[in-house]
Design an enzyme around this catalytic site. Structure first.
Site, PDB file in Angstrom:
ATOM      1  CE1 TYR A  98      -9.840   2.954   6.208  1.00  0.00           C
ATOM      2  CE2 TYR A  98      -8.912   4.039   8.134  1.00  0.00           C
ATOM      3  CZ  TYR A  98      -8.809   3.647   6.810  1.00  0.00           C
ATOM      4  OH  TYR A  98      -7.685   3.953   6.103  1.00  0.00           O
ATOM      5  CE  LYS A  99      -8.336  -0.117   4.580  1.00  0.00           C
ATOM      6  NZ  LYS A  99      -6.895  -0.167   4.355  1.00  0.00           N
ATOM      7  CG  ASP A 139      -0.604  -2.507   6.972  1.00  0.00           C
ATOM      8  OD1 ASP A 139      -1.755  -2.824   7.337  1.00  0.00           O
ATOM      9  OD2 ASP A 139      -0.312  -1.379   6.555  1.00  0.00           O
ATOM     10  CG  PHE A 159      -2.012   0.913   1.268  1.00  0.00           C
ATOM     11  CD1 PHE A 159      -3.208   0.614   0.645  1.00  0.00           C
ATOM     12  CD2 PHE A 159      -1.880   2.129   1.926  1.00  0.00           C
ATOM     13  CE1 PHE A 159      -4.265   1.511   0.673  1.00  0.00           C
ATOM     14  CE2 PHE A 159      -2.931   3.026   1.957  1.00  0.00           C
ATOM     15  CZ  PHE A 159      -4.119   2.716   1.327  1.00  0.00           C
ATOM     16  NE  ARG A 179      -9.747  -2.936  -3.440  1.00  0.00           N
ATOM     17  CZ  ARG A 179      -9.256  -2.342  -2.362  1.00  0.00           C
ATOM     18  NH1 ARG A 179      -8.142  -2.780  -1.805  1.00  0.00           N
ATOM     19  NH2 ARG A 179      -9.864  -1.309  -1.827  1.00  0.00           N
TER      20      ARG A 179
HETATM   21  C1  PLP Z   1      -6.159   1.025   4.310  1.00  0.00           C
HETATM   22  C2  PLP Z   1      -4.708   0.847   4.511  1.00  0.00           C
HETATM   23  C3  PLP Z   1      -3.941   1.851   5.116  1.00  0.00           C
HETATM   24  C4  PLP Z   1      -4.598   3.161   5.509  1.00  0.00           C
HETATM   25  O1  PLP Z   1      -3.821   3.988   6.282  1.00  0.00           O
HETATM   26  P1  PLP Z   1      -4.496   5.302   6.898  1.00  0.00           P
HETATM   27  O2  PLP Z   1      -3.466   5.898   7.717  1.00  0.00           O
HETATM   28  O3  PLP Z   1      -5.720   4.866   7.642  1.00  0.00           O
HETATM   29  O4  PLP Z   1      -4.912   6.164   5.755  1.00  0.00           O
HETATM   30  C5  PLP Z   1      -2.594   1.608   5.309  1.00  0.00           C
HETATM   31  N1  PLP Z   1      -2.019   0.446   4.912  1.00  0.00           N
HETATM   32  C6  PLP Z   1      -2.754  -0.539   4.317  1.00  0.00           C
HETATM   33  C7  PLP Z   1      -2.090  -1.806   3.903  1.00  0.00           C
HETATM   34  C8  PLP Z   1      -4.093  -0.354   4.086  1.00  0.00           C
HETATM   35  O5  PLP Z   1      -4.807  -1.297   3.487  1.00  0.00           O
END
Ligand code: PLP
Length: 432
Positions: free
Chosen positions: A247-248, A222, A145, A396
């Site tokens: 939040y996911k 992560d 990401f 997705r």
């Molecule tokens: C959604 C996601 C993030 C989001 O990071 P934020 O700080 O909440 O914007 C980070 N890393 C991964 C792998 C994600 O899927």
């Protein structure tokens, strides 16, 4: 052209039967905007019709709506500043323990709710590289990401370190062999995603962690795309550090704070870089210098985001009640079903699957590719069917096991099929 009527009917019949026998099906009604799947055509439509992006932003629960309303008039409205003594101060650690037990395989005192995922990545990655002085490299992969990659770029620049990139196959993910090939005596830290945000590839956490440990490197996982859909065994896998989004799949709400895990044995060894008063030994001493707390509290910085921590509590409780093993079983069944529909309806139109075929290597979402997917997604959103798009040509399909039904999955993929077919017919001048 794909034969439609008979196949369509058998898929729909299958979806309806799956929903009827689904042991977790009753949870769906506890999410706002859903409708219990039934054959009754007069039942109100769910809103949106098919939500296939629970892996980006989970649907809210009705319990969270009640909890938030009650919080404003109750604890906040009447206890006011006393709320900190009542429970708010301990909330990040209590929710952390609950989440650790329900979904992370983490014993108490190792998980906390803190800042955003991005900021927690920075804090834990910086703490990790500082704990390996003299080592010069951070291992990461090209398909992680963006925020994960950017944070490490910044830390490398700050600390004079070198990034060692694993070039991962976007349709697969990072393997233990790839990690073995790059880690060495100079590796300070390895940062990887447990489930790849693009392909949905599920990494072998246990083996990769062991490989990194043979070189005494630290590992930061992560969990943003695995927490709440894939069982995680942090203690069992001997993981050093982890972060993840709430939040996911945890339905914490937009911008809800992320969580961090620090293995018990490392807590008093690591020094995190954002030295705030909430991470100190005696918060209200307000002393002249920073003295970090012992234990997990040391990784906190400022005042906890109490309001942002309300909604996730109800989802975590649901996961614990349903059990993460059952959540995973349903998630696998949903992705298998989506793949069946894709193979049957979309492959003949040139759509390819960018996610692993074997469920043991796949998380909770399925990504499919076609050059028209950007346009397909735009049209679907306008028609209340919500998957998401990831450049260059990936769509997705994310299924949140507690809120997504089989019929909803059916409706969503059928809509993708119909929109794509319309685009292709238009391109060929109506000849198809
Ligand atoms: C959604 C996601 C993030 C989001 O990071 P934020 O700080 O909440 O914007 C980070 N890393 C991964 C792998 C994600 O899927």
């Amino acid at each position: 052209m794909t034969p439609t009527a008979p196949l369509t009917d058998s898929h729909l019949a299958f979806a309806r039967r799956q929903d009827r026998i689904d042991g977790l099906g009753h949870y769906r009604a506890r999410f706002i905007g859903t409708r219990a799947e039934s054959d009754d055509p007069s039942a109100p439509l769910p809103n949106p019709i098919a939500y296939l992006d629970g892996n980006s932003l989970g649907r809210p629960t009705t319990a969270a709506a009640e909890r938030i309303a009650a919080f404003i008039t109750g604890a906040w409205g009447t206890r006011l500043i006393r709320g900190w003594d009542d429970e708010w101060m301990e909330l990040p650690l209590r929710i952390g323990d609950d989440l650790g037990r329900a979904a992370l395989g983490a014993g108490p005192g190792q998980v906390f709710v803190g800042d955003s995922t991005t900021v927690l990545l920075y804090k834990l990655a910086r703490a990790a590289v500082d704990a390996r002085p003299g080592r010069t490299e951070i291992v990461l992969d090209s398909d992680n990401f963006p925020t994960d990659r950017y944070i490490l770029e910044g830390i490398a620049a700050e600390r004079g370190l070198t990034l060692r990139w694993i070039t991962s196959d976007p349709a697969a993910g990072v393997t233990p062999e790839q990690v073995r090939a790059v880690v060495g005596p100079n590796t300070a830290l390895v940062l990887l995603s447990h489930v790849a945000y693009r392909s949905g590839f599920l990494a072998d956490m246990k083996t990769i962690t062991r490989v990194a440990h043979t070189q005494d490197a630290l590992v930061l996982w992560d969990l943003s795309h695995s927490v709440g859909s894939v069982p995680v065994e942090l203690d069992l896998c001997d993981v050093d550090l982890a972060v993840g989004c709430s939040y996911k799949y945890l339905s914490g709400g937009p911008g809800a704070p992320a969580f961090g895990y620090v293995h018990r044995d490392l807590q008093d060894v690591l020094a995190q870089p954002i030295q705030g008063w909430m991470g100190t030994k005696d918060i209200f001493l307000m002393g002249p210098g920073y003295v970090p707390a012992t234990g997990i509290r040391r990784f906190m910085s400022g005042t906890p985001a109490v309001v942002g921590m309300l909604a996730m509590q109800d989802t975590i409780a649901m996961i614990e009640q349903a059990t993460i093993a059952e959540v995973r079983a349903k998630s696998v069944a949903l992705t298998e079903f989506a793949l069946t529909l894709v193979d049957d309806w979309l492959a003949p139109m040139g759509v390819t699957v960018a996610s692993p075929r074997e469920s043991t290597h796949r998380g909770g979402h399925v990504t499919i590719n076609h050059p028209a997917m950007r346009q397909v997604t735009t049209i679907l959103w306008a028609n209340d069917v919500i998957p998401d798009f990831r450049a260059p040509d990936g769509l997705r399909i994310g299924m949140a096991p507690l809120s997504t039904s089989f019929v909803e999955t059916y409706e969503g993929v059928a809509a993708i099929r119909d929109v794509l077919r319309g685009i292709l017919i238009g391109q060929s001048g109506g000849a198809a």
